[in-house]
Design an enzyme around this catalytic site. Structure first.
Site, PDB file in Angstrom:
ATOM      1  N   GLY A 249      21.330  64.297  54.703  1.00  0.00           N
ATOM      2  CA  GLY A 249      21.250  63.001  55.363  1.00  0.00           C
ATOM      3  C   GLY A 249      22.530  62.717  56.127  1.00  0.00           C
ATOM      4  O   GLY A 249      22.527  62.563  57.329  1.00  0.00           O
ATOM      5  N   PHE A 250      23.651  62.681  55.364  1.00  0.00           N
ATOM      6  CA  PHE A 250      24.974  62.460  55.969  1.00  0.00           C
ATOM      7  C   PHE A 250      24.993  61.181  56.789  1.00  0.00           C
ATOM      8  O   PHE A 250      25.651  61.092  57.815  1.00  0.00           O
ATOM      9  CB  PHE A 250      25.393  63.670  56.820  1.00  0.00           C
ATOM     10  CG  PHE A 250      25.176  64.980  56.128  1.00  0.00           C
ATOM     11  CD1 PHE A 250      25.904  65.309  55.000  1.00  0.00           C
ATOM     12  CD2 PHE A 250      24.217  65.872  56.590  1.00  0.00           C
ATOM     13  CE1 PHE A 250      25.676  66.495  54.327  1.00  0.00           C
ATOM     14  CE2 PHE A 250      23.988  67.067  55.927  1.00  0.00           C
ATOM     15  CZ  PHE A 250      24.717  67.381  54.789  1.00  0.00           C
ATOM     16  N   ILE A 476      20.024  64.022  47.955  1.00  0.00           N
ATOM     17  CA  ILE A 476      19.999  64.618  49.299  1.00  0.00           C
ATOM     18  C   ILE A 476      20.883  65.866  49.338  1.00  0.00           C
ATOM     19  O   ILE A 476      21.330  66.292  50.400  1.00  0.00           O
ATOM     20  CB  ILE A 476      20.440  63.585  50.360  1.00  0.00           C
ATOM     21  CG1 ILE A 476      21.894  63.147  50.137  1.00  0.00           C
ATOM     22  CG2 ILE A 476      19.526  62.362  50.328  1.00  0.00           C
ATOM     23  CD1 ILE A 476      22.446  62.288  51.283  1.00  0.00           C
ATOM     24  N   ASN A 626      29.919  66.274  37.075  1.00  0.00           N
ATOM     25  CA  ASN A 626      29.440  67.660  37.042  1.00  0.00           C
ATOM     26  C   ASN A 626      30.410  68.463  37.891  1.00  0.00           C
ATOM     27  O   ASN A 626      30.475  68.290  39.107  1.00  0.00           O
ATOM     28  CB  ASN A 626      28.000  67.765  37.579  1.00  0.00           C
ATOM     29  CG  ASN A 626      27.500  69.216  37.617  1.00  0.00           C
ATOM     30  OD1 ASN A 626      28.225  70.150  37.966  1.00  0.00           O
ATOM     31  ND2 ASN A 626      26.241  69.413  37.249  1.00  0.00           N
ATOM     32  N   VAL A 698      32.715  60.937  45.248  1.00  0.00           N
ATOM     33  CA  VAL A 698      33.313  62.182  45.714  1.00  0.00           C
ATOM     34  C   VAL A 698      32.552  62.780  46.898  1.00  0.00           C
ATOM     35  O   VAL A 698      33.004  63.720  47.535  1.00  0.00           O
ATOM     36  CB  VAL A 698      33.407  63.205  44.545  1.00  0.00           C
ATOM     37  CG1 VAL A 698      32.024  63.605  44.058  1.00  0.00           C
ATOM     38  CG2 VAL A 698      34.219  64.425  44.934  1.00  0.00           C
ATOM     39  N   GLU A 700      32.146  62.109  49.909  1.00  0.00           N
ATOM     40  CA  GLU A 700      32.704  62.109  51.260  1.00  0.00           C
ATOM     41  C   GLU A 700      34.187  62.443  51.290  1.00  0.00           C
ATOM     42  O   GLU A 700      34.750  62.690  52.350  1.00  0.00           O
ATOM     43  CB  GLU A 700      32.476  60.731  51.897  1.00  0.00           C
ATOM     44  CG  GLU A 700      31.014  60.384  52.011  1.00  0.00           C
ATOM     45  CD  GLU A 700      30.781  58.896  52.253  1.00  0.00           C
ATOM     46  OE1 GLU A 700      30.042  58.571  53.193  1.00  0.00           O
ATOM     47  OE2 GLU A 700      31.326  58.072  51.520  1.00  0.00           O
TER      48      GLU A 700
END
Lengths: 744, 323, 177
Positions: A249-250, A476, A626, A698, A700
């Site tokens: 998506g970004f 996503i 994770n 985290v 981005e």
């Protein structure tokens, strides 16, 4: 029985519960549970759902920038084989929806706001028929007699203060610049960027009576439902969106885009399912862009390099009336000191597709420029760039005086430098030549604001002792499936294979959605909250205090008491819905994720081509949920940094406003060969102000400053101080030393 | 993509017969299908020549004969090509992606059309796509465009790599047509735009490329230098194909061809003559570049190609002569 | 000149090719055969998401008309391994997190499978020092050879790690044999 347990996050949760649970799955580098589906091609993406009698729609885009559609010559197209309809409904969207809008964007395709805006949808029995027919549709336009500017820097462009960012002013920057031992006053430019997610935007719409069902590719389903409903003037309760897998998506899929509304309208009219998939060119031309920026950075320091003044002013662009303006100075507000400051964003109103949130809006382009300017200051002061950063970390946010929730920047700088071998860097440019290549090193800080947003999730502890996590949160590529399962497994004491996570369906409780790096911490906090409620019920059943309850491998223990969950549940499920709302912690603390980038580049002495040889990133973003997916997020961000530094640029033709490089052949995202070995260091941190998980975002962080490190490395390699991204070879060449000269 | 009929030729004769009937040939389709989807190309009739048997590589006393349907990948993997004409293998391998090279053919690649964004976009004026409509690239975003061989009507480059190497190797394009077989030296195959950019090459109506002949190997040092924005999977900004032999510290023989610099794969014999007999030096490279680029003209965004070409030439000659 | 029999083998099953000559191999696989593991990322040969194997070679199925595949043997991601029976290559992608959104992944895996065959046949690449010699299997070689497959999530270095593991395992198996 199901309850909703809501928490407004007003004070930091310092219990650090996840440090006291015993399952030991939180933070572990577990594989993504949906991985086997993805690597075998059996994960179903938006356009891949099969429905009988599904018709195919193809959007028609405007070939003028501004004006009105006078006539669509529909009949010739309707006569073509298989064509079912040509639609130009005024409910169709003219612009894309901004993230978290929750309401319709500008509608009405009779008016043209920008080149390649959708103006019609052609529907046919097959894709081939629809594609041909869409290109055959003749359109008469009346061009606007009072067009607005196409170029944000044109004197004709109207410039406004944006709604979404406030100017920060403190002290007297002019005076500080005058008094400074060292003053840097530089202007940088960054071009527009495309999200270019690998899966093109696609929607399959079908109506069941007055209920609309969409299979689509979106990031924030709870908002998307409202946006679609508002476009169609129907009750959001009547809309269901299903999106279990989203091919990236970004930012481009935060809000609904043109194909979704068009498909819904066509399906209603034709009384059959309709699929609309955008072509890659259409995705580039009409979905969304990151604004280009012009940034002036002023740095005033004392003789030791300590900032006494800091200016960061940006000109960005958007269509008239859009609230969003790229928040370029977002991290500048809190990253470095310098009480005399002016931070300001202005937005030029131009005719160009909607500007919106592309991965790390603000910091992605703001940080790379600020960090390049800091490199210029380090050179002027003649101190190590790492040391310059360390000398400028304020105790509280300048001007505002807000406290930092936590900040691992020094650790990131030190550990990153150590791992990278920063001490091998030669401070002056043009010192290292290997064959035809100049070699250089550069670094930059990383910073990205942290956000907690409203989110809900339902957790069912089944009678057999397995858990089910349900929310409309999307994955996503971010790792939601893995992370939410780990949180539930940790909280309920279950091995990961006893936890099932179901996502991406608006019939489930509304998660945060994927955007702004807030998905995992917000929806994860909701999952945690639901699990806490389940733990309370279990402790009551076991006969102990909740605090004394110990859950591991499906067994509840407290002191001498011990029972398997299935026995404890006595044949009943426990269903709890957890909800988190942002609260006072958001105002009481400056919350951000931090890090540091180190890059080594090679610049070809003859041709100016730059290749990144290696990169190291060290990041602190609270608790790691994770370690595998978090590392991958950092890696991915750094790859974006490579693209932003070296190749990515939306090229608009300023004569008619069209996008020239509207495909993946000419808009250059990095390929395998552009990406070297990248080292990622994850720093352990707990940030209780950020979320009950003590985790921060985290998704981005890895891009926020990465391009600055590469730019600074280019300068260190060959002496080319470039201020116009991307650093393509045409810009490098004029600065290169004689390739045949001996190395000084 | 407009509707069309698709026939399958089973040999050269049936292919020629279809061509006479107005069909357009399709082989790998990597460029044609791309353009047909955008309706930049709108053939009514296609004839597939995939099963015409023109897919062999044969070596004889005249050199190597590469069939028109030999894929780029197979050509670059051929041991004879790799050993004796490494320039060709290198140029092919520098182009596109492995997937595309597995499908793209020798004949098709010679006929590859330009990557000009205005040619590719039917909303824009382009004399190559629609003669008489104008050239939007001249005053547009022309970073990838030509600085040599341009005309008022067109500034588009031939974008490929393979043909650039073939030009340096003095290849000959073999055709069959209504009037029989023809041999076209590759230097005469691509045509400069002049007033009619719609025709990229000198193939005649109804003519079919059957093979490319590479003359006997020269034994020189062969280099293909491709300069591009990405490290791979990108078209050249400038490329240089060089085949250079040294004798006693002097350049004894050299052939040089340039890609993405001119409107066609570019070769300038005068530059080669200037170099032959000379001792390599930076000053010599500069002289050669000055000659090569004396008529070069940029259109704004592509001005950088002129110094870039000079630098790429210097780097290539330096590498070729310092072995 | 229309061929009497227009059929192709897909993952071992014989299928009639589509009637519309405009239908690409990609759209035929996805829409007519329901093999949606092969992805449409750009439809113009610019991303590699649609990579399939035709007669053992990787191609972009988006740029190939389906009717041109009469008699061909086509393999898609679905033939490489199912979710409950993954091939070593697929397992390595999972272990090394060689994907994020997963959309480019089937193309990466099909491409990688064919690349390993090309390596075993000694094909050179643009970064091979000597095009006449069999290639050294370096990271640089792997990156160049996989560059026809874009990944916007940026999983590249994890993908290369996955490939290195599979290639090393294959080499040690050969050594053991």
């Amino acid at each position: 029985m199901s309850r909703t347990d809501t928490v407004t996050y007003d004070s930091p949760d310092t219990r650090n519960l996840l440090d006291h649970t015993r399952q030991g799955v939180i933070g572990k580098p577990l594989d993504r549970p949906e991985g086997p589906l993805k690597v075998s091609g059996s994960a179903t993406y938006s356009a891949e759902w099969k429905f009988d009698d599904c018709a195919e729609g193809v959007l028609v885009l405007a070939t003028i920038a501004q004006g009105t559609v006078q006539r669509l010559h529909k009949q010739r197209v309707l006569d073509m084989p298989g064509v079912l309809a040509v639609l130009a409904d005024e409910a169709m969207t003219r612009r894309s929806t901004q993230g978290t809008a929750g309401e319709a964007p500008v509608q009405g395709v009779h008016t043209v706001d920008y080149f390649a805006q959708p103006i019609a949808l052609v529907v046919a029995e097959t894709f081939e028929q629809a594609r041909d027919a869409a290109l055959a549709l003749e359109v008469d336009y009346v061009e606007s007699k009072s067009p607005i500017a196409l170029d944000p820097e044109s004197p004709d462009a109207e410039v406004e203060d944006p709604d979404n960012s406030e100017t920060v002013e403190g002290g007297d920057l002019e005076k500080a610049m005058h008094d400074a031992a060292f003053a840097i006053d530089v202007e940088y430019r960054t071009p527009g960027h495309a999200s270019a997610a690998m899966e093109p935007h696609a929607t399959i719409a079908q109506w069941h009576g007055d209920r609309l069902e969409l299979h689509g590719s979106y990031q924030m389903l709870a908002y998307n439902v409202k946006e679609i409903a508002d476009c169609l003037s129907i009750d959001p309760e009547k809309v269901r969106i299903i999106a279990p897998y989203v091919g990236g998506g970004f930012g481009s899929k935060l809000g609904i885009t043109h194909e979704a509304v068009a498909a819904a309208i066509a399906a209603r009219q034709l009384k059959r399912p309709v699929r609309v998939v955008m072509s890659r060119q259409q995705v580039f031309e009409t979905v969304m862009r990151r604004s280009e920026t012009r940034q002036r950075v002023r740095l005033a320091s004392d003789a030791s390099g300590k900032l006494i003044g800091l200016g960061h002013e940006a000109l960005v662009s958007n269509l008239p009336d859009e609230e969003f303006a790229e928040p370029v100075t977002q991290a500048t507000e809190f990253l470095y000191g310098g009480e005399n400051r002016l931070l300001k964003v202005e937005v030029a109103r131009i005719s160009r597709m909607t500007a919106g949130s592309v991965r790390a809006p603000g910091e992605a382009v703001g940080m790379q420029v600020l960090e390049a300017a800091m490199d210029e200051l380090a050179e002027a002061v003649d101190i190590d760039p790492v040391e310059l950063r360390k000398r400028n970390l304020p105790a509280k946010v300048p001007v505002e005086g807000t406290a930092y929730s936590s900040r691992m920047l020094v650790e990131a700088l030190d550990q990153g430098a150590e791992a990278f071998g920063w001490d091998q860097r030669r401070p002056r440019p043009c010192q290292t030549r290997e064959g035809d290549w100049w070699i250089g090193m550069g670094m930059a800080s990383a910073a990205r604001v942290n956000m907690l947003v409203p989110a809900e999730a339902r957790v069912t502890l089944k009678a057999d002792g397995a858990a089910l996590v349900e929310t409309d949160q999307t994955d996503i590529g971010t790792g939601s499936y893995a992370i939410l399962g780990q949180i539930a497994g940790e909280m309920l004491g279950l091995p990961i294979d006893r936890v099932n996570v179901v996502l991406g369906d608006t019939s489930l409780p509304a998660g945060a959605g994927s955007g702004g790096s807030f998905g995992a911490i917000s929806t994860g906090s909701a999952v945690m909250r639901a699990c806490e409620a389940i733990r309370t019920t279990l402790s009551e059943a076991l006969g102990c205090d909740t605090d004394a309850l110990d859950l591991k491998d499906g067994t509840a223990t407290s002191g001498d008491l011990s029972q398997s969950l299935s026995d404890l549940l006595g044949g009943n499920d426990i269903v709890e819905t957890g909800k988190i709302e942002p609260g006072k912690t958001a105002e009481d603390f400056s919350q951000a994720s931090y890090g540091a980038f180190f890059a080594e580049v090679a610049v070809h002495a003859f041709t100016g081509e730059t290749r990144v040889r290696r990169m190291t990133g060290a990041f602190g973003f609270g608790r790691v949920l994770n370690a595998k997916t978090a590392r991958s997020q950092c890696l991915g961000g750094m790859v974006w940094g490579i693209g932003s530094a070296l190749t990515e640029e939306l090229a608009f033709d300023l004569r008619d406003g069209h996008l020239v490089n509207h495909d993946l052949a000419e808009y250059h995202v990095p390929v395998h060969a552009d990406v070297p070995a990248i080292e990622v260091i994850l720093l352990e941190e707990r940030d209780a102000a950020a979320s009950p998980l003590q985790a921060k975002g985290v998704g981005e962080l890895g891009i926020c400053g990465a391009a600055g490190a590469i730019t600074n490395a280019i300068y260190n390699a060959c002496g080319a101080r470039l201020r116009n991204f991307p650093m393509t070879l045409d810009k490098v060449i004029p600065h290169l030393p004689d390739p045949f000269a001996e190395v000084a | 993509m407009k509707s069309f009929t698709l026939d399958h030729a089973t040999d050269t004769d049936s292919a020629l017969s279809a061509l006479r009937g107005g069909a357009t040939t399709i082989a790998g389709g990597t460029n044609l299908v791309d353009l047909m989807k955008l309706q930049v190309e709108t053939p009514d009739r296609l004839v597939s020549i995939r099963r015409t048997g023109l897919d062999t590589i044969v070596e004889d006393q005249d050199g190597l004969r590469v069939g028109a349907l030999v894929t780029n990948a197979d050509c670059a993997a051929d041991q004879r090509v790799r050993t004796s004409w490494p320039l060709l293998a290198k140029a092919i391998l520098a182009g596109a992606s492995p997937q595309l090279r597995n499908r793209a053919t020798t004949g098709g690649n010679l006929c590859q059309r330009t990557r000009c964004g205005y040619f590719y976009d039917t909303s824009q004026a382009c004399n190559k796509r629609e003669p008489g409509s104008g050239c939007a690239a001249r005053d547009g975003f022309n970073r990838i465009h030509a600085v040599l061989g341009t005309s008022e009507a067109c500034i588009a480059t031939y974008p490929g790599d393979m043909a650039v190497a073939m030009l340096a190797l003095d290849a000959v394009v073999l055709t069959q047509g209504p009037n029989g077989a023809r041999e076209i030296p590759i230097a005469e195959f691509h045509r400069m735009p002049g007033e009619d950019p719609s025709r990229d090459n000198t193939l005649k109506p109804g003519e079919l490329i059957t093979a490319v002949r590479l003359p006997a190997p020269t034994g020189g040092v062969q280099i293909y230098r491709k300069v591009r924005d990405r490290a791979s999977y990108a078209f050249a900004l400038v490329s240089v194909a060089a085949d250079v032999s040294m004798e006693g510290g002097r350049i004894a023989r050299c052939s040089l061809a340039f890609g993405s610099l001119g409107t066609v794969p570019w070769r300038d014999r005068a530059v080669e003559e200037l170099l032959v007999g000379e001792t390599p030096s930076p000053a010599l490279y500069t002289k050669a570049a000055d000659l090569l680029l004396k008529d070069a003209r940029g259109f704004g965004h592509n001005d950088f190609k002129i110094p870039l070409a000079a630098r790429a030439l210097a780097a290539t000659l330096h590498e070729a002569t310092q072995g | 000149m229309a061929l009497p029999m227009s059929r192709a083998s897909v993952n071992g099953t014989d299928h009639a090719l589509p009637a519309d000559p405009r239908r690409t191999l990609l759209d035929w696989l996805r829409e007519d055969l329901g093999l949606t593991g092969t992805k449409k990322g750009c439809d113009h040969g610019q991303c590699g998401a649609c990579t399939v194997l035709v007669d053992g070679r990787r191609i972009n199925s988006c740029l190939s008309l389906a009717q041109l595949h009469d008699g061909d043997t086509i393999e898609t991601i679905e033939s490489i391994g199912s979710a409950d029976n993954l091939s070593p290559l697929q397992k390595a992608f999972v272990t090394h997190d060689g994907f994020q959104c997963g959309y480019c992944t089937p193309g990466q895996i099909c491409s990688a499978k064919a690349m390993m065959q090309e390596l075993s046949e000694g094909w050179a690449s643009a970064v091979s020092d000597d095009v006449t010699a069999a290639p050294d299997i370096t990271r640089e070689e792997l990156r160049e050879r996989m560059s026809g497959n874009l990944c916007r999530c940026g999983a590249y270095s994890n993908i290369i790690a996955a490939l290195e593991e599979v290639l090393a395992d294959a080499a040690s198996e050969r050594a053991d044999a």
